[in-house]
Design an enzyme around this catalytic site. Sequence first.
Site, mmCIF file in Angstrom:
data_model
loop_
_atom_site.group_PDB
_atom_site.id
_atom_site.type_symbol
_atom_site.label_atom_id
_atom_site.label_comp_id
_atom_site.label_asym_id
_atom_site.label_seq_id
_atom_site.Cartn_x
_atom_site.Cartn_y
_atom_site.Cartn_z
ATOM 1 N N ARG A 1 -34.178 28.808 56.841
ATOM 2 C CA ARG A 1 -32.892 29.158 56.921
ATOM 3 C C ARG A 1 -32.374 29.831 55.554
ATOM 4 N NH1 ARG A 1 -29.539 26.129 60.220
ATOM 5 N NH2 ARG A 1 -30.963 24.520 61.295
ATOM 6 N N ILE B 1 -26.069 26.338 60.862
ATOM 7 C CA ILE B 1 -25.871 25.227 59.658
ATOM 8 C C ILE B 1 -26.417 25.998 58.226
ATOM 9 C CG2 ILE B 1 -26.622 23.069 58.755
ATOM 10 C CD1 ILE B 1 -26.437 21.973 61.612
ATOM 11 N N HIS C 1 -11.942 25.033 62.554
ATOM 12 C CA HIS C 1 -12.339 23.910 63.543
ATOM 13 C C HIS C 1 -11.404 23.745 64.538
ATOM 14 C CE1 HIS C 1 -14.936 20.800 64.659
ATOM 15 N NE2 HIS C 1 -13.965 19.807 64.734
HETATM 16 C C1 GRF Z 1 -13.190 28.478 67.957
HETATM 17 O O1 GRF Z 1 -12.537 27.453 68.597
HETATM 18 C C2 GRF Z 1 -13.330 28.081 66.686
HETATM 19 O O2 GRF Z 1 -12.335 26.882 65.917
HETATM 20 C C3 GRF Z 1 -14.614 27.211 66.558
HETATM 21 O O3 GRF Z 1 -15.469 28.127 67.417
HETATM 22 C C4 GRF Z 1 -14.505 28.826 68.419
HETATM 23 C C5 GRF Z 1 -14.768 30.252 68.104
HETATM 24 O O4 GRF Z 1 -13.922 31.090 68.905
HETATM 25 N N1 GRF Z 1 -15.290 27.141 65.244
HETATM 26 P P1 GRF Z 1 -14.142 32.589 68.713
HETATM 27 O O5 GRF Z 1 -15.623 33.357 68.406
HETATM 28 O O6 GRF Z 1 -13.185 32.906 67.267
HETATM 29 O O7 GRF Z 1 -13.435 33.324 69.824
#
Ligand code: GRF
Length: 225
Positions: free
Chosen positions: A67, A94, A111
Amino acid sequence: MTRKRTAILISGRGSNMSALIAAAMAPDFPARIDLVISNRPGAAGLERAQAADIETAVVDHKAFETREAFEAEVQALLEARDIELLCLAGFMRILTDGFIATWLDRMINIHPSLLPMFKGLDTHQRALDAGVRLAGCTVHVVRPEMDTGPIIAQAAVPVLPGDTAETLGKRVLAAEHRLYPHALALYVTGKARVSGERIVFHEVEADGEGSLMSPTLITREQADA
Ligand code: GRF
């Protein structure tokens, strides 16, 4: 106004990335998107970014033994472009504590739940299984523990009768696209600042009157109308 030099890290579709790019097209938006990095060569978001004339780079995590080595490559790209702020947008790797410490208070994430509920994956199905009436999304400053960190902004999305993870997820995603640029702007202008492990607001007028109810209250008169 100096606009913060911002990079977006993605792994896939990049619809939140596109929302940030679109917002940053406005000359008075306080951040500019200088670079998009994907850890997956086939990420659809790369083409979207290129179509918007944004520089892209692929740092394929599979090409690195550790990583740390992967992150050193990412870091070199960011430093070469004097990036000041990182936005994670569907970035599925991660990150090490060391990388997070390097970007302390300079890296934010979106999120798809109302944190601290439903950290991790499958948030919409888990919200449905738990029977919550309000789902939503959160933009927060990144801390080492996954999906934690000072919360900048949240949007609540009602769960409707008959919702599936897909239908609910679609409405939450639409809210994400509005929330992320708003939260980024609050953060880079210093209107939302980290204080301890929370966000404090400066010069933000908030309308404290409204409340979002789900199901919506409908009076007998309205129902009969
Ligand atoms: C979104 O729902 C975001 O909240 C989550 O992963 C998804 C990514 O979608 N972390 P995108 O690639 O932005 O269309």
